[in-house]
Motif scaffolding. Structure first.
Motif, PDB file in Angstrom:
ATOM      1  N   GLY A 191       0.860  -1.178   0.000  1.00 33.39           N
ATOM      2  CA  GLY A 191       0.000   0.000   0.000  1.00 33.39           C
ATOM      3  C   GLY A 191       0.888   1.215   0.000  1.00 33.39           C
ATOM      4  O   GLY A 191       1.813   1.305   0.802  1.00 33.39           O
ATOM      5  N   TYR A 192       0.649   2.153  -0.931  1.00 36.88           N
ATOM      6  CA  TYR A 192       1.648   3.199  -1.166  1.00 36.88           C
ATOM      7  C   TYR A 192       1.080   4.608  -1.281  1.00 36.88           C
ATOM      8  O   TYR A 192       1.823   5.545  -1.502  1.00 36.88           O
ATOM      9  CB  TYR A 192       2.455   2.844  -2.431  1.00 36.88           C
ATOM     10  CG  TYR A 192       3.022   1.445  -2.337  1.00 36.88           C
ATOM     11  CD1 TYR A 192       4.075   1.163  -1.460  1.00 36.88           C
ATOM     12  CD2 TYR A 192       2.466   0.390  -3.058  1.00 36.88           C
ATOM     13  CE1 TYR A 192       4.575  -0.126  -1.326  1.00 36.88           C
ATOM     14  CE2 TYR A 192       2.961  -0.898  -2.923  1.00 36.88           C
ATOM     15  CZ  TYR A 192       4.014  -1.155  -2.061  1.00 36.88           C
ATOM     16  OH  TYR A 192       4.494  -2.430  -1.919  1.00 36.88           O
ATOM     17  N   ASP A 193      -0.227   4.764  -1.153  1.00 39.88           N
ATOM     18  CA  ASP A 193      -0.820   6.095  -1.276  1.00 39.88           C
ATOM     19  C   ASP A 193      -2.074   6.126  -0.418  1.00 39.88           C
ATOM     20  O   ASP A 193      -2.930   5.245  -0.547  1.00 39.88           O
ATOM     21  CB  ASP A 193      -1.161   6.377  -2.750  1.00 39.88           C
ATOM     22  CG  ASP A 193      -1.391   7.862  -3.031  1.00 39.88           C
ATOM     23  OD1 ASP A 193      -1.288   8.669  -2.087  1.00 39.88           O
ATOM     24  OD2 ASP A 193      -1.672   8.207  -4.190  1.00 39.88           O
ATOM     25  N   VAL A 194      -2.171   7.103   0.480  1.00 40.31           N
ATOM     26  CA  VAL A 194      -3.335   7.202   1.379  1.00 40.31           C
ATOM     27  C   VAL A 194      -4.230   8.338   0.899  1.00 40.31           C
ATOM     28  O   VAL A 194      -3.787   9.494   0.835  1.00 40.31           O
ATOM     29  CB  VAL A 194      -2.892   7.459   2.834  1.00 40.31           C
ATOM     30  CG1 VAL A 194      -4.105   7.737   3.726  1.00 40.31           C
ATOM     31  CG2 VAL A 194      -2.119   6.270   3.363  1.00 40.31           C
ATOM     32  N   GLN A 195      -5.463   8.006   0.536  1.00 40.14           N
ATOM     33  CA  GLN A 195      -6.438   9.020   0.090  1.00 40.14           C
ATOM     34  C   GLN A 195      -7.839   8.583   0.500  1.00 40.14           C
ATOM     35  O   GLN A 195      -8.144   7.391   0.515  1.00 40.14           O
ATOM     36  CB  GLN A 195      -6.423   9.179  -1.443  1.00 40.14           C
ATOM     37  CG  GLN A 195      -5.073   9.420  -2.082  1.00 40.14           C
ATOM     38  CD  GLN A 195      -4.480  10.803  -1.827  1.00 40.14           C
ATOM     39  OE1 GLN A 195      -5.174  11.691  -1.330  1.00 40.14           O
ATOM     40  NE2 GLN A 195      -3.209  10.982  -2.163  1.00 40.14           N
ATOM     41  N   SER A 196      -8.686   9.572   0.787  1.00 40.17           N
ATOM     42  CA  SER A 196     -10.122   9.303   0.921  1.00 40.17           C
ATOM     43  C   SER A 196     -10.751   9.435  -0.468  1.00 40.17           C
ATOM     44  O   SER A 196     -10.110   9.927  -1.408  1.00 40.17           O
ATOM     45  CB  SER A 196     -10.764  10.320   1.860  1.00 40.17           C
ATOM     46  OG  SER A 196     -10.771  11.605   1.238  1.00 40.17           O
ATOM     47  N   TYR A 197     -12.003   9.037  -0.608  1.00 41.75           N
ATOM     48  CA  TYR A 197     -12.668   9.187  -1.906  1.00 41.75           C
ATOM     49  C   TYR A 197     -12.827  10.658  -2.299  1.00 41.75           C
ATOM     50  O   TYR A 197     -12.752  11.004  -3.476  1.00 41.75           O
ATOM     51  CB  TYR A 197     -14.018   8.475  -1.921  1.00 41.75           C
ATOM     52  CG  TYR A 197     -13.872   6.985  -2.113  1.00 41.75           C
ATOM     53  CD1 TYR A 197     -13.418   6.465  -3.322  1.00 41.75           C
ATOM     54  CD2 TYR A 197     -14.176   6.094  -1.087  1.00 41.75           C
ATOM     55  CE1 TYR A 197     -13.271   5.100  -3.505  1.00 41.75           C
ATOM     56  CE2 TYR A 197     -14.038   4.720  -1.264  1.00 41.75           C
ATOM     57  CZ  TYR A 197     -13.583   4.238  -2.475  1.00 41.75           C
ATOM     58  OH  TYR A 197     -13.431   2.880  -2.649  1.00 41.75           O
ATOM     59  N   GLY A 198     -13.010  11.515  -1.292  1.00 44.54           N
ATOM     60  CA  GLY A 198     -13.062  12.958  -1.578  1.00 44.54           C
ATOM     61  C   GLY A 198     -11.740  13.455  -2.139  1.00 44.54           C
ATOM     62  O   GLY A 198     -11.701  14.237  -3.103  1.00 44.54           O
ATOM     63  N   ASP A 199     -10.626  12.967  -1.550  1.00 49.52           N
ATOM     64  CA  ASP A 199      -9.289  13.323  -2.054  1.00 49.52           C
ATOM     65  C   ASP A 199      -9.120  12.845  -3.492  1.00 49.52           C
ATOM     66  O   ASP A 199      -8.554  13.549  -4.338  1.00 49.52           O
ATOM     67  CB  ASP A 199      -8.189  12.659  -1.206  1.00 49.52           C
ATOM     68  CG  ASP A 199      -8.194  13.094   0.251  1.00 49.52           C
ATOM     69  OD1 ASP A 199      -8.649  14.231   0.527  1.00 49.52           O
ATOM     70  OD2 ASP A 199      -7.749  12.306   1.106  1.00 49.52           O
ATOM     71  N   ILE A 200      -9.588  11.630  -3.770  1.00 51.22           N
ATOM     72  CA  ILE A 200      -9.444  11.058  -5.117  1.00 51.22           C
ATOM     73  C   ILE A 200     -10.243  11.879  -6.129  1.00 51.22           C
ATOM     74  O   ILE A 200      -9.764  12.144  -7.244  1.00 51.22           O
ATOM     75  CB  ILE A 200      -9.871   9.576  -5.122  1.00 51.22           C
ATOM     76  CG1 ILE A 200      -8.883   8.754  -4.285  1.00 51.22           C
ATOM     77  CG2 ILE A 200      -9.945   9.022  -6.548  1.00 51.22           C
ATOM     78  CD1 ILE A 200      -9.370   7.376  -3.903  1.00 51.22           C
ATOM     79  N   ALA A 201     -11.448  12.308  -5.730  1.00 56.36           N
ATOM     80  CA  ALA A 201     -12.244  13.169  -6.621  1.00 56.36           C
ATOM     81  C   ALA A 201     -11.484  14.454  -6.941  1.00 56.36           C
ATOM     82  O   ALA A 201     -11.481  14.918  -8.098  1.00 56.36           O
ATOM     83  CB  ALA A 201     -13.596  13.490  -5.974  1.00 56.36           C
ATOM     84  N   ASP A 202     -10.807  15.019  -5.943  1.00 58.69           N
ATOM     85  CA  ASP A 202     -10.009  16.237  -6.160  1.00 58.69           C
ATOM     86  C   ASP A 202      -8.849  15.977  -7.126  1.00 58.69           C
ATOM     87  O   ASP A 202      -8.560  16.798  -8.004  1.00 58.69           O
ATOM     88  CB  ASP A 202      -9.448  16.760  -4.826  1.00 58.69           C
ATOM     89  CG  ASP A 202     -10.544  17.302  -3.910  1.00 58.69           C
ATOM     90  OD1 ASP A 202     -11.661  17.555  -4.408  1.00 58.69           O
ATOM     91  OD2 ASP A 202     -10.281  17.465  -2.695  1.00 58.69           O
ATOM     92  N   ILE A 203      -8.186  14.824  -6.958  1.00 63.51           N
ATOM     93  CA  ILE A 203      -7.071  14.467  -7.843  1.00 63.51           C
ATOM     94  C   ILE A 203      -7.572  14.299  -9.281  1.00 63.51           C
ATOM     95  O   ILE A 203      -6.954  14.783 -10.233  1.00 63.51           O
ATOM     96  CB  ILE A 203      -6.374  13.170  -7.348  1.00 63.51           C
ATOM     97  CG1 ILE A 203      -5.637  13.437  -6.025  1.00 63.51           C
ATOM     98  CG2 ILE A 203      -5.405  12.629  -8.400  1.00 63.51           C
ATOM     99  CD1 ILE A 203      -5.178  12.180  -5.297  1.00 63.51           C
ATOM    100  N   MET A 204      -8.717  13.646  -9.435  1.00 65.09           N
ATOM    101  CA  MET A 204      -9.281  13.444 -10.775  1.00 65.09           C
ATOM    102  C   MET A 204      -9.641  14.778 -11.429  1.00 65.09           C
ATOM    103  O   MET A 204      -9.392  14.990 -12.620  1.00 65.09           O
ATOM    104  CB  MET A 204     -10.508  12.533 -10.698  1.00 65.09           C
ATOM    105  CG  MET A 204     -10.157  11.109 -10.325  1.00 65.09           C
ATOM    106  SD  MET A 204     -11.636  10.205  -9.859  1.00 65.09           S
ATOM    107  CE  MET A 204     -11.765   9.075 -11.194  1.00 65.09           C
ATOM    108  N   THR A 205     -10.201  15.674 -10.636  1.00 63.73           N
ATOM    109  CA  THR A 205     -10.546  17.004 -11.140  1.00 63.73           C
ATOM    110  C   THR A 205      -9.305  17.713 -11.667  1.00 63.73           C
ATOM    111  O   THR A 205      -9.302  18.282 -12.767  1.00 63.73           O
ATOM    112  CB  THR A 205     -11.204  17.844 -10.014  1.00 63.73           C
ATOM    113  OG1 THR A 205     -12.393  17.173  -9.576  1.00 63.73           O
ATOM    114  CG2 THR A 205     -11.561  19.243 -10.487  1.00 63.73           C
ATOM    115  N   ARG A 206      -8.240  17.621 -10.870  1.00 64.57           N
ATOM    116  CA  ARG A 206      -6.987  18.293 -11.221  1.00 64.57           C
ATOM    117  C   ARG A 206      -6.331  17.659 -12.450  1.00 64.57           C
ATOM    118  O   ARG A 206      -5.917  18.343 -13.377  1.00 64.57           O
ATOM    119  CB  ARG A 206      -6.049  18.220 -10.012  1.00 64.57           C
ATOM    120  CG  ARG A 206      -4.828  19.125 -10.083  1.00 64.57           C
ATOM    121  CD  ARG A 206      -4.128  19.231  -8.738  1.00 64.57           C
ATOM    122  NE  ARG A 206      -3.515  17.978  -8.298  1.00 64.57           N
ATOM    123  CZ  ARG A 206      -3.887  17.288  -7.227  1.00 64.57           C
ATOM    124  NH1 ARG A 206      -4.885  17.714  -6.464  1.00 64.57           N
ATOM    125  NH2 ARG A 206      -3.274  16.166  -6.897  1.00 64.57           N
TER     126      ARG A 206
END
Length: 295
Positions: A201-216
Motif C-alpha cells: 500500500g503506497y498512497d493514502v487518500q479518501s474518496y473525496g481526495d481522489i475526486a479532487d485528484i481526478m478534477t486536477r
C-alpha cells in the motif's frame, strides 16, 4: 548437464492480478510459464501466444492433480467467495503431493490481528501454507485502485460522480499492476523473497481526495457522493455475488467509515527494493486510466 528450468503456474490467469503477473513474466527465459484456465475456450488466447495452459477448476478437485504435475512454483489467487477456504486447502494439499516448492499467495489487507472476516480467512490460508511446509511469499495488498474502474462488475464512477461506501476516511491504496510486479519477482526469485509477508500500500487518500485528484488531472469536475454500505450490499445481491463474502465487505466498509480499522492508513516502503521502480500513486493511476474516467 542442463539446469532444470523451473515451471511456474499462474492461477487466476484470466483475471486481473494473475493476468498482469503472467504478462510480467512472459519475457523471462529462466522459467517455463503455465497459465491455469477453467476451459479449453479460455485456454485459446494463451495458446495463440505460445503460452502453455492447464485446465484447473478450483471447484473440480479432479482437475488439481493433473494441473499441478511438474509445477515448481505457483501463484495462488482465489475468487471473492467463502469457498476460497476449501478451494485453497484442496489446492495446497495437492500442490504438496505434487512437489511444488514455492507458493506465492494473493491475500488481503490488514494487520495480523485483524477481525475483518475475509481478511482473516486469507490469513488462515497463509498459516496453512506455512504449516504445509512450502517456501512462501504472502502478498497483502491494501485497497486496489482498480476498484474505481469496477467492483464485481458494478461501476464506481459515473459522469464525474464517485459513489462509494467508506465515508470520508482516508485509507491505503495500491495499483493491482504493482501487486502483479511484486508477485512476478517473488516467483522469479523465491530464495530472495521466501518467508516474507509483503504488505502493499503506497498512497493514502479518501474518496473525496481522489475526486479532487481526478478534477486536477483530468480538468473536469469530479465529486464524491458517499453512500450507505447497505446500498453496496443490495448492489452485490443484484449482481449475483456470493453474499457470505460480500457481507464481510459490508462490515469492512461500515468499520472503515467509522474509522474503526487500526492501520487502514498505513503505507509501506518495500516496493522499490522488490521491483526497482516507484509505486504507482493516484495521480499516475488517473492519468493511466483517463479514458475510463473522463466523461
Amino acid at each position: 548437464m542442463t539446469l532444470h528450468k523451473p515451471t511456474v503456474l499462474i492461477t487466476g490467469a484470466t483475471g486481473q492480478i494473475g493476468g498482469d503477473t503472467l504478462r510480467n513474466l512472459l519475457a523471462d527465459e529462466t522459467i517455463t510459464l503455465v497459465a491455469a484456465v477453467r476451459s479449453p475456450a479460455k485456454a485459446k488466447p494463451f495458446e495463440d501466444q505460445g503460452i502453455r495452459t492447464v485446465i484447473l477448476d478450483f471447484d473440480k478437485e479432479e482437475t488439481l492433480a493433473p494441473a499441478l504435475q511438474g509445477i515448481d512454483r505457483a501463484l495462488l489467487v482465489t475468487g471473492y467467495t467463502v469457498d476460497m477456504l476449501r478451494q485453497s486447502k484442496a489446492f495446497l494439499d495437492q500442490a504438496k503431493k505434487s512437489g511444488v516448492q514455492h507458493m506465492v499467495h494473493l491475500g488481503a489487507c490488514g494487520r495480523d490481528d485483524t477481525t475483518i472476516a475475509h481478511w482473516a480467512w486469507h490469513q488462515f490460508v497463509e498459516r496453512y501454507i506455512e504449516w504445509s511446509g512450502f517456501s512462501f511469499t504472502h502478498l497483502r495488498p491494501e485497497c486496489f485502485m482498480q476498484n474505481l474502474l469496477s467492483y464485481d462488475g458494478t461501476q464506481a464512477v459515473k459522469a464525474g460522480v464517485i459513489e462509494q461506501y467508506t465515508g470520508d476516511t482516508p485509507f491505503s491504496w495500491v495499483d493491482g499492476e504493482d501487486v502483479a510486479r511484486v508477485a512476478a519477482q517473488a516467483l522469479l526469485n523465491p530464495a530472495k523473497h521466501a518467508g516474507q509477508t509483503y504488505r502493499l500500500g503506497y498512497d493514502v487518500q479518501s474518496y473525496g481526495d481522489i475526486a479532487d485528484i481526478m478534477t486536477r488531472v483530468l480538468g473536469q469536475p469530479f465529486s464524491y457522493n458517499p453512500q450507505s454500505p447497505d446500498v453496496f450490499l443490495e448492489n452485490m445481491r443484484a449482481a449475483g455475488a456470493e453474499m457470505a463474502y460480500m457481507t464481510c465487505v459490508h462490515d469492512n466498509f461500515t468499520r472503515m467509515a467509522a474509522r474503526q480499522i487500526p492501520g487502514a492508513d498505513e503505507t509501506f516502503d518495500n516496493f522499490t527494493e522488490i521491483t526497482g521502480r516507484q509505486p504507482v500513486r493516484w495521480e499516475d493511476f488517473v492519468q493511466k486510466h483517463r479514458s475510463a474516467f473522463a466523461y
